[in-house]
Design a protein around this motif. Structure first.
Motif, PDB file in Angstrom:
ATOM      1  N   GLU A 141       0.835  -1.195   0.000  1.00 59.91           N
ATOM      2  CA  GLU A 141       0.000   0.000   0.000  1.00 59.91           C
ATOM      3  C   GLU A 141       0.872   1.248   0.000  1.00 59.91           C
ATOM      4  O   GLU A 141       1.708   1.428   0.886  1.00 59.91           O
ATOM      5  CB  GLU A 141      -0.916  -0.007   1.226  1.00 59.91           C
ATOM      6  CG  GLU A 141      -1.942  -1.139   1.210  1.00 59.91           C
ATOM      7  CD  GLU A 141      -2.902  -1.056   2.380  1.00 59.91           C
ATOM      8  OE1 GLU A 141      -2.915  -0.013   3.060  1.00 59.91           O
ATOM      9  OE2 GLU A 141      -3.640  -2.041   2.596  1.00 59.91           O
ATOM     10  N   HIS A 150      -4.775   1.363  -7.914  1.00 60.69           N
ATOM     11  CA  HIS A 150      -4.534   0.276  -6.974  1.00 60.69           C
ATOM     12  C   HIS A 150      -4.740  -1.069  -7.680  1.00 60.69           C
ATOM     13  O   HIS A 150      -5.731  -1.263  -8.389  1.00 60.69           O
ATOM     14  CB  HIS A 150      -5.511   0.346  -5.794  1.00 60.69           C
ATOM     15  CG  HIS A 150      -5.167   1.384  -4.779  1.00 60.69           C
ATOM     16  ND1 HIS A 150      -3.965   1.418  -4.121  1.00 60.69           N
ATOM     17  CD2 HIS A 150      -5.892   2.419  -4.281  1.00 60.69           C
ATOM     18  CE1 HIS A 150      -3.946   2.441  -3.282  1.00 60.69           C
ATOM     19  NE2 HIS A 150      -5.107   3.072  -3.362  1.00 60.69           N
ATOM     20  N   TYR A 151      -3.807  -1.997  -7.477  1.00 65.17           N
ATOM     21  CA  TYR A 151      -4.036  -3.355  -7.974  1.00 65.17           C
ATOM     22  C   TYR A 151      -5.286  -3.927  -7.314  1.00 65.17           C
ATOM     23  O   TYR A 151      -5.482  -3.806  -6.102  1.00 65.17           O
ATOM     24  CB  TYR A 151      -2.844  -4.266  -7.647  1.00 65.17           C
ATOM     25  CG  TYR A 151      -1.583  -3.942  -8.416  1.00 65.17           C
ATOM     26  CD1 TYR A 151      -1.546  -4.037  -9.801  1.00 65.17           C
ATOM     27  CD2 TYR A 151      -0.422  -3.568  -7.744  1.00 65.17           C
ATOM     28  CE1 TYR A 151      -0.384  -3.756 -10.501  1.00 65.17           C
ATOM     29  CE2 TYR A 151       0.747  -3.282  -8.435  1.00 65.17           C
ATOM     30  CZ  TYR A 151       0.766  -3.378  -9.816  1.00 65.17           C
ATOM     31  OH  TYR A 151       1.910  -3.102 -10.499  1.00 65.17           O
ATOM     32  N   ASP A 153      -8.223  -3.024  -7.056  1.00 62.49           N
ATOM     33  CA  ASP A 153      -8.999  -2.031  -6.292  1.00 62.49           C
ATOM     34  C   ASP A 153      -8.624  -2.033  -4.812  1.00 62.49           C
ATOM     35  O   ASP A 153      -9.433  -1.662  -3.956  1.00 62.49           O
ATOM     36  CB  ASP A 153     -10.513  -2.289  -6.434  1.00 62.49           C
ATOM     37  CG  ASP A 153     -10.987  -2.112  -7.870  1.00 62.49           C
ATOM     38  OD1 ASP A 153     -10.483  -1.188  -8.547  1.00 62.49           O
ATOM     39  OD2 ASP A 153     -11.837  -2.895  -8.319  1.00 62.49           O
ATOM     40  N   GLY A 154      -7.399  -2.466  -4.522  1.00 65.89           N
ATOM     41  CA  GLY A 154      -6.960  -2.504  -3.132  1.00 65.89           C
ATOM     42  C   GLY A 154      -7.523  -3.669  -2.339  1.00 65.89           C
ATOM     43  O   GLY A 154      -7.305  -3.764  -1.127  1.00 65.89           O
TER      44      GLY A 154
END
Length: 305
Positions: A141, A150-151, A153-154
């Motif tokens: 993160e 973000h990969y 969507d986090g």
């Protein structure tokens, strides 16, 4: 040479090369046939960068690696009159294309053949683990990154799926030394070398009356590292065949490794192929003499029985 003399030669403990027309008369072969390599005696076979060999021993038939080009591999299989429909299993030593590119042709001939490959994050259908180096980078993160960058969507997972290039192939992944058939062992080693760091490679060890016959693909983890694991199966190693990856080692390193083969590991014969390098071939010739088995394209190397 009559049949009795031929069979007497075949039953001897030495690894030697004989013409194919003589070997064809043996009903229970103990031999390695080189299907794919970039050097060898003149023939109508096609040379290519990569390696593949058929191992026949104890009534079993094993295809080890499948070369670097689909068409070249297929043509050599046809010219050598090798039947791919009755293989006991296939070994993919590692993920590189010069050892796997003919597999699709194998599957066209024998779609249900068992295949063994090394465990490898993100390869051969094995997902990327969240605990692997790549997985940890995926889930790192970083403050300030916009949401759309973000990969996943986090929302990070334990595993990230990656399909095998051959989705219908029956591939079993090997992580620890395994006796896949009586007297036939597969074992994995991991490269710590620059350029192939963390690459997993599978080798085959066959128990013979004179010790292990070890078959290797490219020896990226280091050939002596591979020998150390093989010696845990049986400390007596009779012969080794395949790519030893000495082509990019210094002459001094090669001289030492060749000496170690004989004086440290007690190996009696060597059949160096593929990425072993011409300097290494010369050194093996000096140290092993007539027990240095020339193993170019189309050669047949006998194993002890």
């Amino acid at each position: 040479m009559n049949r009795r003399h031929i069979l007497k030669l075949l039953a001897s403990a030495s690894v030697i090369s004989l013409p194919t027309y003589l070997l064809a008369q043996d009903s229970n072969p103990a031999r390695i046939t080189i299907i794919y390599d970039a050097f060898g005696k003149p023939s109508d076979l096609h040379r290519g960068w990569g390696w593949s060999a058929l191992i026949e021993y104890g009534g079993k038939r094993i295809l080890f690696d499948t070369g670097g080009q689909y068409q070249v591999f297929a043509e050599n299989i046809k010219k050598l009159k090798i039947n791919l429909k009755n293989l006991d299993f296939v070994v993919l030593s590692h993920r590189h294309g010069d050892h796997t590119s003919g597999l699709q042709y194998v599957l066209e001939q024998n779609p249900n053949v068992p295949i063994y490959a090394p465990t490898e994050n993100g390869s051969f259908g094995l997902p990327v683990s969240s605990q692997s180096p790549l997985g940890k980078l995926i889930s790192r993160e970083v403050p300030g990154v916009p949401p759309d960058l973000h990969y996943y969507d986090g929302k990070y997972a334990d595993k990230y799926p990656v399909d095998a290039p051959w989705p219908k192939a029956k591939i079993t992944l090997i992580d620890k030394p395994t006796e896949v058939l009586p007297g036939f062992y597969l074992f994995k080693t991991i490269s710590e070398n620059k350029g192939t760091l963390e690459l997993n490679e599978l080798s085959l060890a066959i128990k013979t009356p004179k010790g292990l016959a070890v078959i290797v693909g490219c020896s990226h983890p280091g050939i002596e590292k591979i020998l150390a694991v093989a010696a845990q199966i049986d400390p007596k190693i009779y012969t080794i065949a395949g790519g030893l990856h000495l082509v990019d080692s210094s002459d001094e390193q090669v001289v030492q490794i060749v000496s170690n083969f004989k004086n440290k590991w007690g190996i009696e014969r060597v059949a160096a192929g593929h990425c072993s390098g011409e300097f290494a071939q010369t050194e093996f010739g000096k140290v092993f003499g007539n027990k240095h088995d020339h193993s170019g394209l189309g050669e047949i190397i006998l194993l002890p029985r």
